[in-house]
Design a protein around this motif. Structure first.
Motif, mmCIF file in Angstrom:
data_model
loop_
_atom_site.group_PDB
_atom_site.id
_atom_site.type_symbol
_atom_site.label_atom_id
_atom_site.label_comp_id
_atom_site.label_asym_id
_atom_site.label_seq_id
_atom_site.Cartn_x
_atom_site.Cartn_y
_atom_site.Cartn_z
ATOM 1 N N ALA A 187 0.828 -1.211 0.000
ATOM 2 C CA ALA A 187 0.000 0.000 0.000
ATOM 3 C C ALA A 187 0.860 1.256 0.000
ATOM 4 C CB ALA A 187 -0.927 -0.011 1.217
ATOM 5 N N TRP A 188 1.935 1.240 0.781
ATOM 6 C CA TRP A 188 2.806 2.425 0.812
ATOM 7 C C TRP A 188 3.533 2.597 -0.518
ATOM 8 C CZ3 TRP A 188 3.565 6.979 2.158
ATOM 9 C CH2 TRP A 188 4.809 7.591 2.098
ATOM 10 N N LEU A 189 3.949 1.504 -1.113
ATOM 11 C CA LEU A 189 4.606 1.600 -2.414
ATOM 12 C C LEU A 189 3.676 2.254 -3.438
ATOM 13 C CD1 LEU A 189 6.423 -1.840 -2.788
ATOM 14 C CD2 LEU A 189 7.514 0.392 -2.651
ATOM 15 N N VAL A 190 2.411 1.822 -3.451
ATOM 16 C CA VAL A 190 1.465 2.329 -4.446
ATOM 17 C C VAL A 190 1.035 3.751 -4.117
ATOM 18 C CG1 VAL A 190 -0.797 1.987 -5.481
ATOM 19 C CG2 VAL A 190 0.667 0.010 -5.032
ATOM 20 N N VAL A 191 0.511 3.947 -2.896
ATOM 21 C CA VAL A 191 -0.032 5.254 -2.521
ATOM 22 C C VAL A 191 1.085 6.285 -2.396
ATOM 23 C CG1 VAL A 191 -1.323 6.522 -0.770
ATOM 24 C CG2 VAL A 191 -1.995 4.190 -1.377
ATOM 25 N N GLY A 192 2.153 5.910 -1.721
ATOM 26 C CA GLY A 192 3.264 6.845 -1.552
ATOM 27 C C GLY A 192 3.922 7.196 -2.874
ATOM 28 N N VAL A 235 11.999 7.800 0.489
ATOM 29 C CA VAL A 235 11.049 7.457 1.563
ATOM 30 C C VAL A 235 10.594 6.002 1.425
ATOM 31 C CG1 VAL A 235 10.281 9.828 1.872
ATOM 32 C CG2 VAL A 235 9.107 8.371 0.220
ATOM 33 N N HIS A 236 11.372 5.205 0.698
ATOM 34 C CA HIS A 236 11.135 3.770 0.535
ATOM 35 C C HIS A 236 9.773 3.476 -0.090
ATOM 36 C CE1 HIS A 236 14.743 3.200 2.899
ATOM 37 N NE2 HIS A 236 14.229 3.963 3.853
ATOM 38 N N SER A 237 9.382 4.319 -1.013
ATOM 39 C CA SER A 237 8.185 4.082 -1.796
ATOM 40 C C SER A 237 8.612 3.685 -3.208
ATOM 41 C CB SER A 237 7.308 5.335 -1.812
ATOM 42 O OG SER A 237 6.057 5.046 -2.394
ATOM 43 N N SER A 238 7.658 3.552 -4.106
ATOM 44 C CA SER A 238 7.966 3.072 -5.452
ATOM 45 C C SER A 238 8.375 4.226 -6.362
ATOM 46 C CB SER A 238 6.747 2.351 -6.056
ATOM 47 O OG SER A 238 6.986 2.048 -7.414
ATOM 48 N N GLY A 239 9.646 4.251 -6.735
ATOM 49 C CA GLY A 239 10.098 5.250 -7.696
ATOM 50 C C GLY A 239 9.480 5.047 -9.052
ATOM 51 N N VAL A 240 9.218 3.790 -9.409
ATOM 52 C CA VAL A 240 8.602 3.491 -10.702
ATOM 53 C C VAL A 240 7.225 4.128 -10.794
ATOM 54 C CG1 VAL A 240 7.671 1.641 -12.143
ATOM 55 C CG2 VAL A 240 9.906 1.370 -11.066
ATOM 56 N N LEU A 241 6.390 3.898 -9.775
ATOM 57 C CA LEU A 241 5.041 4.468 -9.793
ATOM 58 C C LEU A 241 5.075 5.988 -9.684
ATOM 59 C CD1 LEU A 241 2.993 1.937 -7.632
ATOM 60 C CD2 LEU A 241 3.111 2.139 -10.111
ATOM 61 N N ALA A 242 6.058 6.531 -8.984
ATOM 62 C CA ALA A 242 6.181 7.984 -8.889
ATOM 63 C C ALA A 242 6.438 8.595 -10.264
ATOM 64 C CB ALA A 242 7.307 8.352 -7.920
ATOM 65 N N VAL A 243 7.336 7.996 -11.028
ATOM 66 C CA VAL A 243 7.641 8.504 -12.367
ATOM 67 C C VAL A 243 6.420 8.372 -13.274
ATOM 68 C CG1 VAL A 243 9.074 8.173 -14.418
ATOM 69 C CG2 VAL A 243 10.099 8.037 -12.150
ATOM 70 N N VAL A 244 5.731 7.237 -13.195
ATOM 71 C CA VAL A 244 4.551 7.012 -14.036
ATOM 72 C C VAL A 244 3.455 8.015 -13.696
ATOM 73 C CG1 VAL A 244 2.698 5.393 -14.562
ATOM 74 C CG2 VAL A 244 5.056 4.580 -14.439
ATOM 75 N N ALA A 245 3.183 8.199 -12.406
ATOM 76 C CA ALA A 245 2.137 9.151 -11.991
ATOM 77 C C ALA A 245 2.499 10.566 -12.411
ATOM 78 C CB ALA A 245 1.930 9.077 -10.475
ATOM 79 N N CYS A 246 3.744 10.937 -12.246
ATOM 80 C CA CYS A 246 4.196 12.271 -12.638
ATOM 81 C C CYS A 246 4.039 12.464 -14.146
ATOM 82 C CB CYS A 246 5.653 12.466 -12.223
ATOM 83 S SG CYS A 246 6.306 14.112 -12.544
#
Length: 533
Positions: A187-192, A235-246
């Motif tokens: 959940a933290w990987l996805v939401v964060g 912050v130990h979240s998903s960098g992959v999802l962060a780039v995709v969301a951005c």
């Protein structure tokens, strides 16, 4: 390696990327396939230096901009429309693959237990974000299939890497993550990750409103994916999802963020930049084979090649076993809860989705990033074999499935099944009609002072609109529009030749020539787009 050697290697790699890219275009084959085959052949040429692929180079340098470019090219509307299908593949299929490989490997590979099977399954579960979609678009698959494949490959890197983290913990320290802890981490990987990506995107969008300079905005666009990736990773979240969301957030805002000249510059830069990065990674994948073969000990070449082929077949079967019931579940959920009343995909379409499960550089980088030692100091078991099996999967899924995709699509009668882009045609009609309405109103308000100017502009718009209309009512209009394009091109050719002659005679300098050429090039691009319609 000194700086001169590194520079020479980079120049050689760039030369091969150019050569193989041109070869791919000549033979009509997607360039990832040609690049990886070219790398394989180069690796066995005597004297070619062996370049080991550094996983940090992939995860920290190459992956963020490639993910960002893919997300930027993704339609949020289509991504949201296919979200159920994408999530069933990105989460459900990844989990199914990891478990399937964990059950299969102990029975067929000596030295493997279920924990090593989990490691191997997590490594090979994600599909490549570039290979599958570039190949799918090249062969003319329906847009919905391309959208699903693209969305799947954008997200499943995060789920696969999370599964790999848990599997490595099982092998290295023997610890077993709890179910609740695993769900919280997911959940933290996805939401964060998504939240940080949206925050970075909002900050960039705010700053972009105050900038209108091509080079600066290109530099900023390079910074964005790294900023999102490293912020999430910190912050130990998903960098992959962060780039995709951005990327998905900013692509929605891009129409308002960039001026037309800046938009042209940025798109041109990223098209070339991503081609070089993709060419580099696929070429490096091919170059790894001699290195991997030299690292394998205690196995005959024929035995490990047979094992690699068998394992690749298992992965293809696992994907096929998931996509058919998954497509039915996805369609049921969409119709039941999303009010998206659509027909169920045909078995041919589902089969193509199953066949396009290409693996790529993320899987190989994940395998190479495995630790070499366990917590007690022993060597990580079967590490070299895991890396080699991963390479075999990439080679088989990318080359074999990629090469056979075009004839398979033709055999199934799906080539060009998307037909003409009616949505685009209708959009072009509406924007031109809106412009015509405005011009007619403005001419009336002008009171006849500039009738000649208005008539000239309105005539051009009417000819463009006629070229988009079905031909039954006034077929001569479409011919007139085509003739207008041909005459305009002839006139622009004269303009171009005259400008070059003036430069050669010393009557204008090169800067003036380039400004004139830019205007002519933009017009030529518009005419080319009109002919494609």
């Amino acid at each position: 390696m000194d700086i001169r050697t590194a520079e020479l290697l980079f120049l050689l790699l760039l030369l091969f990327i150019i050569a193989f890219g041109q070869l791919a275009r000549k033979i009509g084959t997607p360039y990832p396939i040609v690049m990886i085959i070219g790398g394989l052949l180069l690796g066995f040429i005597p004297g070619i230096p062996r370049i080991a692929l550094n996983p940090d180079l992939i995860f920290l340098v190459v992956l963020p901009p490639l993910l960002y470019s893919s997300a930027w090219a993704t339609s949020w509307r289509d991504f949201r429309s296919n979200l159920v299908s994408i999530f069933l593949l990105a989460f459900g299929l990844v989990g199914f693959t990891v478990v399937g490989v964990a059950l299969f490997t102990p029975k067929f590979f000596a030295g493997f237990d279920w924990r090593l099977g989990l490691v191997l399954g997590a490594i090979v579960a994600p599909t490549d974000a570039i290979a599958a979609t570039s190949i799918a678009k090249k062969v003319g698959l329906p847009g919905r299939i391309v959208d699903i494949l693209e969305g799947e490959s954008l997200i499943n890197d995060a789920t696969g890497l999370l599964a790999l983290e848990f599997a490595i913990a099982l092998v290295v320290s023997g610890s077993v993550p709890t179910v609740s802890g695993s769900l919280l981490t997911l959940a933290w990987l996805v939401v964060g990750g998504a939240g940080i990506g949206l925050l970075v995107g909002w900050i960039i969008a705010f700053g972009e409103r105050h900038i209108d300079d091509g080079p600066i905005e290109i530099a900023l666009s390079i910074l964005v994916p790294y900023a999102a990736y490293f912020a999430a990773d910190a912050v130990h979240s998903s960098g992959v999802l962060a780039v995709v969301a951005c990327g998905l957030f900013l692509t929605r805002k891009s129409a308002r963020l960039f001026s037309p000249p800046v938009r042209i510059q940025i798109y041109s830069f990223w098209q070339s930049f991503t081609f070089v990065l993709n060419g580099l990674v696929f070429l490096l994948i091919g170059l790894q084979l001699p290195i991997l073969l030299s690292s394998i000990r205690g196995y005959s070449i024929s035995k490990i090649l047979l094992d690699g082929a068998l394992f690749s077949l298992v992965l293809i079967v696992l994907r096929m076993a998931w996509v058919f019931p998954g497509a039915w579940i996805s369609n049921w959920l969409r119709n039941r809860f999303s009010q998206q009343k659509e027909k169920a995909p045909s078995p041919r379409q589902v089969f193509i989705v199953g066949w396009t499960g290409m693996r790529g550089v993320v899987s190989l980088a994940a395998a190479l990033s495995l630790p070499t030692l366990l917590a007690d100091g022993r060597a990580f078991p079967e590490r070299d074999l895991i890396v080699f099996l991963t390479f075999c999967v990439i080679l088989v899924t990318l080359v074999l499935q990629g090469v056979t995709l075009t004839p398979l699509v033709r055999m199934l009668g799906m080539e060009g099944s998307g037909g003409p882009n009616c949505e685009e045609q209708e959009a072009r009609r509406q924007v031109i009609t809106a412009a015509l309405t405005h011009l007619e109103t403005a001419r009336l308000e002008d009171g006849g002072k500039s009738d000649e100017i208005y008539e000239d502009i309105i005539g051009h718009y009417r000819h463009r609109l006629a070229g988009l209309q079905p031909g039954e009512e006034n077929p001569e209009h479409a011919d007139h529009h085509q003739f207008f394009i041909e005459i305009s091109r002839e006139a622009e050719s004269i303009e171009r030749e005259t400008a070059v002659r003036l430069r050669n005679e010393g009557r204008i300098n090169d800067q003036v020539l380039r400004r004139i050429e830019r205007e002519l090039d933009l017009n030529e691009s518009r005419f080319s787009n009109a002919e494609e319609d």
